[in-house]
Design a protein around this motif. Structure first.
Motif, PDB file in Angstrom:
ATOM      1  N   ASP A   6       0.820  -1.210   0.000  1.00 40.71           N
ATOM      2  CA  ASP A   6       0.000   0.000   0.000  1.00 40.71           C
ATOM      3  C   ASP A   6       0.859   1.268   0.000  1.00 40.71           C
ATOM      4  O   ASP A   6       0.551   2.241  -0.688  1.00 40.71           O
ATOM      5  N   THR A   7       1.944   1.263   0.766  1.00 45.21           N
ATOM      6  CA  THR A   7       2.846   2.419   0.806  1.00 45.21           C
ATOM      7  C   THR A   7       3.505   2.634  -0.553  1.00 45.21           C
ATOM      8  O   THR A   7       3.599   3.767  -1.033  1.00 45.21           O
ATOM      9  N   ALA A   8       3.944   1.548  -1.183  1.00 54.01           N
ATOM     10  CA  ALA A   8       4.582   1.669  -2.495  1.00 54.01           C
ATOM     11  C   ALA A   8       3.594   2.185  -3.537  1.00 54.01           C
ATOM     12  O   ALA A   8       3.947   3.022  -4.383  1.00 54.01           O
ATOM     13  N   LEU A   9       2.356   1.721  -3.488  1.00 55.61           N
ATOM     14  CA  LEU A   9       1.349   2.209  -4.439  1.00 55.61           C
ATOM     15  C   LEU A   9       1.054   3.692  -4.224  1.00 55.61           C
ATOM     16  O   LEU A   9       0.891   4.444  -5.182  1.00 55.61           O
ATOM     17  N   LYS A  10       0.984   4.119  -2.960  1.00 51.55           N
ATOM     18  CA  LYS A  10       0.748   5.540  -2.680  1.00 51.55           C
ATOM     19  C   LYS A  10       1.905   6.383  -3.216  1.00 51.55           C
ATOM     20  O   LYS A  10       1.684   7.431  -3.833  1.00 51.55           O
ATOM     21  N   LEU A  11       3.139   5.920  -2.994  1.00 48.89           N
ATOM     22  CA  LEU A  11       4.295   6.646  -3.527  1.00 48.89           C
ATOM     23  C   LEU A  11       4.251   6.711  -5.052  1.00 48.89           C
ATOM     24  O   LEU A  11       4.544   7.747  -5.648  1.00 48.89           O
ATOM     25  N   ALA A  12       3.877   5.611  -5.686  1.00 51.92           N
ATOM     26  CA  ALA A  12       3.795   5.595  -7.147  1.00 51.92           C
ATOM     27  C   ALA A  12       2.783   6.631  -7.638  1.00 51.92           C
ATOM     28  O   ALA A  12       3.059   7.378  -8.589  1.00 51.92           O
ATOM     29  N   ARG A  13       1.629   6.698  -6.993  1.00 56.98           N
ATOM     30  CA  ARG A  13       0.612   7.695  -7.386  1.00 56.98           C
ATOM     31  C   ARG A  13       1.126   9.119  -7.165  1.00 56.98           C
ATOM     32  O   ARG A  13       0.919  10.000  -8.013  1.00 56.98           O
ATOM     33  N   ASP A  14       1.793   9.335  -6.032  1.00 56.97           N
ATOM     34  CA  ASP A  14       2.346  10.674  -5.753  1.00 56.97           C
ATOM     35  C   ASP A  14       3.363  11.079  -6.823  1.00 56.97           C
ATOM     36  O   ASP A  14       3.339  12.202  -7.314  1.00 56.97           O
ATOM     37  N   PHE A  15       4.262  10.150  -7.174  1.00 56.00           N
ATOM     38  CA  PHE A  15       5.266  10.451  -8.194  1.00 56.00           C
ATOM     39  C   PHE A  15       4.609  10.751  -9.542  1.00 56.00           C
ATOM     40  O   PHE A  15       5.049  11.632 -10.272  1.00 56.00           O
ATOM     41  N   GLU A  16       3.558  10.010  -9.877  1.00 53.32           N
ATOM     42  CA  GLU A  16       2.852  10.258 -11.138  1.00 53.32           C
ATOM     43  C   GLU A  16       2.225  11.656 -11.141  1.00 53.32           C
ATOM     44  O   GLU A  16       2.291  12.375 -12.149  1.00 53.32           O
ATOM     45  N   THR A  76       6.719  -1.288  -9.240  1.00 50.37           N
ATOM     46  CA  THR A  76       7.395  -2.596  -9.268  1.00 50.37           C
ATOM     47  C   THR A  76       7.543  -3.149  -7.855  1.00 50.37           C
ATOM     48  O   THR A  76       7.314  -4.336  -7.610  1.00 50.37           O
ATOM     49  N   HIS A  77       7.926  -2.290  -6.923  1.00 59.07           N
ATOM     50  CA  HIS A  77       8.061  -2.718  -5.535  1.00 59.07           C
ATOM     51  C   HIS A  77       6.712  -3.210  -5.001  1.00 59.07           C
ATOM     52  O   HIS A  77       6.642  -4.229  -4.306  1.00 59.07           O
ATOM     53  N   ALA A  78       5.639  -2.515  -5.327  1.00 61.10           N
ATOM     54  CA  ALA A  78       4.299  -2.931  -4.876  1.00 61.10           C
ATOM     55  C   ALA A  78       3.927  -4.276  -5.475  1.00 61.10           C
ATOM     56  O   ALA A  78       3.340  -5.129  -4.793  1.00 61.10           O
ATOM     57  N   GLU A  79       4.282  -4.503  -6.738  1.00 59.31           N
ATOM     58  CA  GLU A  79       3.983  -5.788  -7.374  1.00 59.31           C
ATOM     59  C   GLU A  79       4.766  -6.918  -6.716  1.00 59.31           C
ATOM     60  O   GLU A  79       4.237  -8.007  -6.497  1.00 59.31           O
ATOM     61  N   PHE A  80       6.042  -6.656  -6.386  1.00 54.96           N
ATOM     62  CA  PHE A  80       6.833  -7.677  -5.693  1.00 54.96           C
ATOM     63  C   PHE A  80       6.257  -7.973  -4.313  1.00 54.96           C
ATOM     64  O   PHE A  80       6.194  -9.126  -3.893  1.00 54.96           O
ATOM     65  N   ALA A  81       5.857  -6.939  -3.603  1.00 52.48           N
ATOM     66  CA  ALA A  81       5.273  -7.144  -2.274  1.00 52.48           C
ATOM     67  C   ALA A  81       3.981  -7.950  -2.379  1.00 52.48           C
ATOM     68  O   ALA A  81       3.719  -8.839  -1.564  1.00 52.48           O
ATOM     69  N   ALA A  82       3.166  -7.664  -3.391  1.00 54.96           N
ATOM     70  CA  ALA A  82       1.909  -8.383  -3.560  1.00 54.96           C
ATOM     71  C   ALA A  82       2.147  -9.839  -3.919  1.00 54.96           C
ATOM     72  O   ALA A  82       1.351 -10.709  -3.559  1.00 54.96           O
TER      73      ALA A  82
END
Length: 126
Positions: free
Chosen positions: A76-86, A110-116
């Motif tokens: 969830d943290t990685a996805l939030k960071l990805a959205r912020d960067f976008e 990518t990090h979020a996908e690995f975590a999932a």
């Protein structure tokens, strides 16, 4: 079914763990070299052994739950960071900074996908 599941099907409740702690303290308070305490110590160790399966099931379940929560939080943290960067990349006028934000968004995704996809205890994935 694992050996642990064969010992106890349900995890120990708080009362059982408290009882086991009291038994362990009573056991430790006796003198192992005192012949009069041999039967007491044997009985105590036998009763404590009966409790351990349920206690170990509770420990395993708690560790599995903690791991699942940790993996989910990282994703969830990685996805939030990805959205912020976008979002930051869309607002950026400088091409170099825009490219850096885009790259950071890809890395976070990518990090979020690995975590999932990280395997959890028992072989499943989140």
């Amino acid at each position: 079914m694992s050996n642990l599941d064969q010992l106890a099907h349900e995890p120990a409740d708080d009362d059982r763990i408290e009882h086991l702690a009291r038994m362990a303290m009573e056991y430790a308070a006796t003198d192992p070299d005192d012949d009069e305490n041999i039967l007491f110590r044997l009985n105590h160790s036998s009763f404590m052994g009966q409790f351990m399966g349920a206690v170990l099931v509770r420990l395993r379940d708690a560790e599995n739950n903690l791991r699942e929560v940790t993996v989910a939080a990282r994703r969830d943290t990685a996805l939030k960071l990805a959205r912020d960067f976008e979002v930051w990349a869309e607002k950026e006028s400088d091409d170099a900074r825009k490219a850096a934000y885009d790259h950071a968004a890809i890395v976070a995704t990518t990090h979020a996908e690995f975590a999932a996809a990280e395997s959890l205890p028992g072989g499943g994935t989140r």
